[in-house]
Design an enzyme around this catalytic site. Structure first.
Site, PDB file in Angstrom:
ATOM      1  N   GLY A  43       0.830  -1.205   0.000  1.00 34.21           N
ATOM      2  CA  GLY A  43       0.000   0.000   0.000  1.00 34.21           C
ATOM      3  C   GLY A  43       0.864   1.254   0.000  1.00 34.21           C
ATOM      4  O   GLY A  43       2.101   1.195  -0.089  1.00 34.21           O
ATOM      5  N   PHE A  44       0.203   2.365   0.122  1.00 34.09           N
ATOM      6  CA  PHE A  44       0.874   3.674   0.088  1.00 34.09           C
ATOM      7  C   PHE A  44       1.894   3.799   1.225  1.00 34.09           C
ATOM      8  O   PHE A  44       3.104   3.896   0.989  1.00 34.09           O
ATOM      9  CB  PHE A  44      -0.225   4.753   0.127  1.00 34.09           C
ATOM     10  CG  PHE A  44       0.203   6.076   0.662  1.00 34.09           C
ATOM     11  CD1 PHE A  44       1.302   6.739   0.118  1.00 34.09           C
ATOM     12  CD2 PHE A  44      -0.504   6.686   1.701  1.00 34.09           C
ATOM     13  CE1 PHE A  44       1.698   7.977   0.609  1.00 34.09           C
ATOM     14  CE2 PHE A  44      -0.113   7.920   2.192  1.00 34.09           C
ATOM     15  CZ  PHE A  44       0.988   8.560   1.656  1.00 34.09           C
ATOM     16  N   VAL A  45       1.445   3.749   2.468  1.00 33.87           N
ATOM     17  CA  VAL A  45       2.363   3.925   3.606  1.00 33.87           C
ATOM     18  C   VAL A  45       3.307   2.735   3.707  1.00 33.87           C
ATOM     19  O   VAL A  45       4.526   2.885   3.892  1.00 33.87           O
ATOM     20  CB  VAL A  45       1.586   4.085   4.927  1.00 33.87           C
ATOM     21  CG1 VAL A  45       2.541   4.119   6.112  1.00 33.87           C
ATOM     22  CG2 VAL A  45       0.717   5.332   4.926  1.00 33.87           C
ATOM     23  N   ASP A  99       0.286  -9.173   1.611  1.00 29.10           N
ATOM     24  CA  ASP A  99      -0.693  -8.233   1.047  1.00 29.10           C
ATOM     25  C   ASP A  99      -1.551  -8.971   0.031  1.00 29.10           C
ATOM     26  O   ASP A  99      -1.039  -9.758  -0.768  1.00 29.10           O
ATOM     27  CB  ASP A  99       0.051  -7.060   0.367  1.00 29.10           C
ATOM     28  CG  ASP A  99      -0.808  -5.812   0.250  1.00 29.10           C
ATOM     29  OD1 ASP A  99      -1.890  -5.911  -0.358  1.00 29.10           O
ATOM     30  OD2 ASP A  99      -0.390  -4.762   0.751  1.00 29.10           O
ATOM     31  N   SER A 142      -5.162  -3.105   5.842  1.00 28.55           N
ATOM     32  CA  SER A 142      -6.555  -2.679   5.995  1.00 28.55           C
ATOM     33  C   SER A 142      -6.833  -1.646   4.923  1.00 28.55           C
ATOM     34  O   SER A 142      -5.995  -0.755   4.712  1.00 28.55           O
ATOM     35  CB  SER A 142      -6.781  -2.006   7.362  1.00 28.55           C
ATOM     36  OG  SER A 142      -8.047  -1.374   7.392  1.00 28.55           O
ATOM     37  N   TYR A 182     -14.656   0.781   9.514  1.00 30.17           N
ATOM     38  CA  TYR A 182     -13.246   1.168   9.698  1.00 30.17           C
ATOM     39  C   TYR A 182     -13.001   1.604  11.143  1.00 30.17           C
ATOM     40  O   TYR A 182     -12.107   1.081  11.806  1.00 30.17           O
ATOM     41  CB  TYR A 182     -12.935   2.298   8.730  1.00 30.17           C
ATOM     42  CG  TYR A 182     -11.489   2.737   8.700  1.00 30.17           C
ATOM     43  CD1 TYR A 182     -10.488   1.870   8.262  1.00 30.17           C
ATOM     44  CD2 TYR A 182     -11.118   4.030   9.076  1.00 30.17           C
ATOM     45  CE1 TYR A 182      -9.160   2.287   8.208  1.00 30.17           C
ATOM     46  CE2 TYR A 182      -9.798   4.447   9.026  1.00 30.17           C
ATOM     47  CZ  TYR A 182      -8.818   3.578   8.591  1.00 30.17           C
ATOM     48  OH  TYR A 182      -7.510   3.996   8.536  1.00 30.17           O
ATOM     49  N   TYR A 198      -4.134  -9.080  24.131  1.00 25.17           N
ATOM     50  CA  TYR A 198      -2.945  -9.941  23.962  1.00 25.17           C
ATOM     51  C   TYR A 198      -1.781  -9.434  24.806  1.00 25.17           C
ATOM     52  O   TYR A 198      -0.981 -10.221  25.312  1.00 25.17           O
ATOM     53  CB  TYR A 198      -2.534 -10.002  22.479  1.00 25.17           C
ATOM     54  CG  TYR A 198      -3.131 -11.191  21.757  1.00 25.17           C
ATOM     55  CD1 TYR A 198      -4.484 -11.216  21.424  1.00 25.17           C
ATOM     56  CD2 TYR A 198      -2.360 -12.305  21.439  1.00 25.17           C
ATOM     57  CE1 TYR A 198      -5.045 -12.298  20.784  1.00 25.17           C
ATOM     58  CE2 TYR A 198      -2.918 -13.399  20.798  1.00 25.17           C
ATOM     59  CZ  TYR A 198      -4.253 -13.385  20.466  1.00 25.17           C
ATOM     60  OH  TYR A 198      -4.805 -14.478  19.840  1.00 25.17           O
TER      61      TYR A 198
HETATM   62  P1  NAD Z   1      -3.481   1.451   1.518  1.00 23.01           P
HETATM   63  O1  NAD Z   1      -4.848   1.049   1.135  1.00 23.01           O
HETATM   64  O2  NAD Z   1      -2.629   2.091   0.475  1.00 23.01           O
HETATM   65  O3  NAD Z   1      -2.683   0.213   2.109  1.00 23.01           O
HETATM   66  C1  NAD Z   1      -3.295  -0.834   2.813  1.00 23.01           C
HETATM   67  C2  NAD Z   1      -2.713  -2.142   2.316  1.00 23.01           C
HETATM   68  O4  NAD Z   1      -3.325  -3.232   3.028  1.00 23.01           O
HETATM   69  C3  NAD Z   1      -2.997  -2.370   0.828  1.00 23.01           C
HETATM   70  O5  NAD Z   1      -1.807  -2.725   0.163  1.00 23.01           O
HETATM   71  C4  NAD Z   1      -3.990  -3.504   0.833  1.00 23.01           C
HETATM   72  O6  NAD Z   1      -3.951  -4.283  -0.343  1.00 23.01           O
HETATM   73  C5  NAD Z   1      -3.613  -4.263   2.095  1.00 23.01           C
HETATM   74  N1  NAD Z   1      -4.676  -5.096   2.641  1.00 23.01           N
HETATM   75  C6  NAD Z   1      -5.951  -4.735   2.946  1.00 23.01           C
HETATM   76  N2  NAD Z   1      -6.650  -5.785   3.407  1.00 23.01           N
HETATM   77  C7  NAD Z   1      -5.791  -6.841   3.398  1.00 23.01           C
HETATM   78  C8  NAD Z   1      -5.937  -8.211   3.755  1.00 23.01           C
HETATM   79  N3  NAD Z   1      -7.087  -8.723   4.211  1.00 23.01           N
HETATM   80  N4  NAD Z   1      -4.861  -9.027   3.626  1.00 23.01           N
HETATM   81  C9  NAD Z   1      -3.682  -8.523   3.172  1.00 23.01           C
HETATM   82  N5  NAD Z   1      -3.501  -7.248   2.813  1.00 23.01           N
HETATM   83  C10 NAD Z   1      -4.548  -6.405   2.928  1.00 23.01           C
HETATM   84  O7  NAD Z   1      -3.604   2.402   2.780  1.00 23.01           O
HETATM   85  P2  NAD Z   1      -2.504   3.265   3.537  1.00 23.01           P
HETATM   86  O8  NAD Z   1      -2.907   4.676   3.452  1.00 23.01           O
HETATM   87  O9  NAD Z   1      -1.141   2.871   3.099  1.00 23.01           O
HETATM   88  O10 NAD Z   1      -2.748   2.821   5.051  1.00 23.01           O
HETATM   89  C11 NAD Z   1      -1.923   1.850   5.674  1.00 23.01           C
HETATM   90  C12 NAD Z   1      -2.368   1.644   7.110  1.00 23.01           C
HETATM   91  O11 NAD Z   1      -2.258   2.868   7.835  1.00 23.01           O
HETATM   92  C13 NAD Z   1      -3.815   1.185   7.233  1.00 23.01           C
HETATM   93  O12 NAD Z   1      -3.907   0.237   8.270  1.00 23.01           O
HETATM   94  C14 NAD Z   1      -4.552   2.444   7.624  1.00 23.01           C
HETATM   95  O13 NAD Z   1      -5.712   2.157   8.387  1.00 23.01           O
HETATM   96  C15 NAD Z   1      -3.502   3.177   8.432  1.00 23.01           C
HETATM   97  N6  NAD Z   1      -3.758   4.624   8.380  1.00 23.01           N
HETATM   98  C16 NAD Z   1      -3.470   5.346   7.247  1.00 23.01           C
HETATM   99  C17 NAD Z   1      -3.763   6.693   7.208  1.00 23.01           C
HETATM  100  C18 NAD Z   1      -3.467   7.540   5.998  1.00 23.01           C
HETATM  101  O14 NAD Z   1      -3.812   8.726   5.992  1.00 23.01           O
HETATM  102  N7  NAD Z   1      -2.817   7.027   4.961  1.00 23.01           N
HETATM  103  C19 NAD Z   1      -4.364   7.318   8.310  1.00 23.01           C
HETATM  104  C20 NAD Z   1      -4.675   6.538   9.427  1.00 23.01           C
HETATM  105  C21 NAD Z   1      -4.361   5.192   9.454  1.00 23.01           C
END
Ligand code: NAD
Ligand code: UDP
Length: 334
Positions: free
Chosen positions: A27-29, A48, A91, A161, A175
């Site tokens: 994902g992005f982060v 992923d 997620s 969410y 845990y």
């Molecule tokens: P994103 O959607 O780009 O990355 C999430 C990754 O999780 C994706 O690569 C997706 O394919 C993978 N994924 C989802 N469900 C899955 C599953 N069941 N099995 C395996 N892989 C799965 O989102 P992001 O912005 O990179 O966010 C990453 C994390 O940081 C998330 O948990 C998000 O809740 C948290 N977060 C992000 C932000 C933000 O602003 N970017 C803010 C708060 C929290």
């Protein structure tokens, strides 16, 4: 500014050390975090299912020879390898993303988190849980401290969410109390930067894409609602620090975000300036339960991690715009 975060974990990495596991690493982060771990000399296993992630985010990581990807749904008990630490990011995260996959979102935060915590027990390793400012819902306290319990609609369209992440936090703490798993909870506020999916529907992705295509920017509601935007390299530095630091009382939680609050209207103006277009907006309806204000109190992050964001919004947006310009240009060429 480079598009890739390059923070390093200062622990001695060696080829013999077990890898870090990054769930959601495509994902992005997650992909920036993976690059940062690789830059520090670690090996990384990404788990992923690509539901919202993109394998191309990991191109340079996979080319390094020290990163592998397990394409699996974390909710259905994939075998997680022995790890020196697990960053649990899997997620869907954008409102359109999790509202398209509400059941999967709840499930990965419940069953997926349990799988991560069981794997951490087996490996006797630390976990960093990527939680969210959404656990505060539409907050009635500003700025939000970690001791605030939030104001969440448990049955609304965001609840998959918000409540999913609240459950993930609760399971992590159970845990910790029952099995002694050293889990650290990061409450992440809005983060932006290169490798955001231009189609993820988040405000930064939408505004930058619309500006580059010379379309009006879609302001939902009055535009007076606020968010606090953190550049991705700052966030990754915080996540890495949270993994590396000595145990934090009660596992944190620790807010990671930029305390500079910005209205959506202000954001539209800055994006127009940076992309060099005349500002045109259109007003779209406000989504249900859209939080009106959001801003982190980061005293805990400063105290325990010595962390605070460094990248000003305009600089981070410039790097993001450059990335989107290249990605959208490639799409047009194709
Ligand atoms: P994103 O959607 O780009 O990355 C999430 C990754 O999780 C994706 O690569 C997706 O394919 C993978 N994924 C989802 N469900 C899955 C599953 N069941 N099995 C395996 N892989 C799965 O989102 P992001 O912005 O990179 O966010 C990453 C994390 O940081 C998330 O948990 C998000 O809740 C948290 N977060 C992000 C932000 C933000 O602003 N970017 C803010 C708060 C929290
Ligand atoms: N928003 C907007 N236009 C868009 C997308 C979002 O005005 O094209 C608003 C949205 O209503 C919210 C804020 O921008 O108030 C941040 O939305 P985003 O989806 O990025 O993240 P959220 O913080 O809501 O999860």
């Amino acid at each position: 500014m480079s598009g890739t975060a390059t923070t390093v974990i200062e622990t001695g990495a060696s080829a013999a050390s077990p890898p870090f596991v990054v769930t959601g690493g495509a994902g992005f982060v997650g992909s920036h975090l993976v690059d940062s771990l690789l830059a520090a000399g670690h090996r990384v296993v990404v788990v992923d299912n690509l539901v919202t992630g993109r394998e191309k985010n990991l191109k340079s990581a996979l080319d390094s020879g020290r990163c592998e990807i397990v394409r699996a749904d974390l909710s259905s008990s994939p075998d997680l390898p022995r790890a020196q630490g697990i960053f649990h990011l899997a997620s869907p995260a954008s409102p359109p993303g999790y509202q398209r996959h509400p059941i999967e979102t709840l499930w990965v935060n419940a069953a997926g988190t349990r799988n991560v915590l069981e794997a951490a027990r087996r490996s006797n390793c630390r976990v960093v849980l990527a939680s969210t400012s959404e656990v505060y819902g539409d907050p009635e306290v500003h700025p939000q401290t970690e001791t605030y319990w939030g104001c969440v609609n448990p049955v609304g369209i965001r609840s998959c969410y918000d409540e999913g992440k609240r459950y993930a936090e609760a399971l992590s703490m159970a845990y910790r109390r029952v099995h002694g798993v050293d889990v650290r909870i990061a409450r992440i506020f809005n983060t932006y930067g290169p490798r955001m999916d231009p189609n993820d529907g988040r405000v930064v992705s939408n505004f930058v894409t619309q500006a580059l295509e010379n379309r009006p920017l879609s302001v939902y509601g009055s535009g007076s609602q606020t968010r606090s935007f953190c550049y991705v390299s700052d966030l990754v530095r915080g996540l890495v620090a949270l993994m590396a630091v000595e145990p934090i009382p009660e596992g944190g939680p620790v807010n990671l975000g930029n305390p500079k609050e910005t209205t959506v209207t202000e954001l539209a103006k800055i994006v127009a300036e940076i992309t060099g277009v005349r500002l045109q907006t259109r007003t779209d309806p406000s989504p249900a339960d859209d939080p009106r204000r959001r801003c982190p109190d980061i005293s805990r992050a400063r105290k325990y991690l010595g962390w605070s964001p460094e990248v000003p919004l305009a600089d981070g947006l410039r790097a993001t715009v450059d990335h989107f310009r290249a990605e959208l240009g490639r799409a047009v060429a194709a």
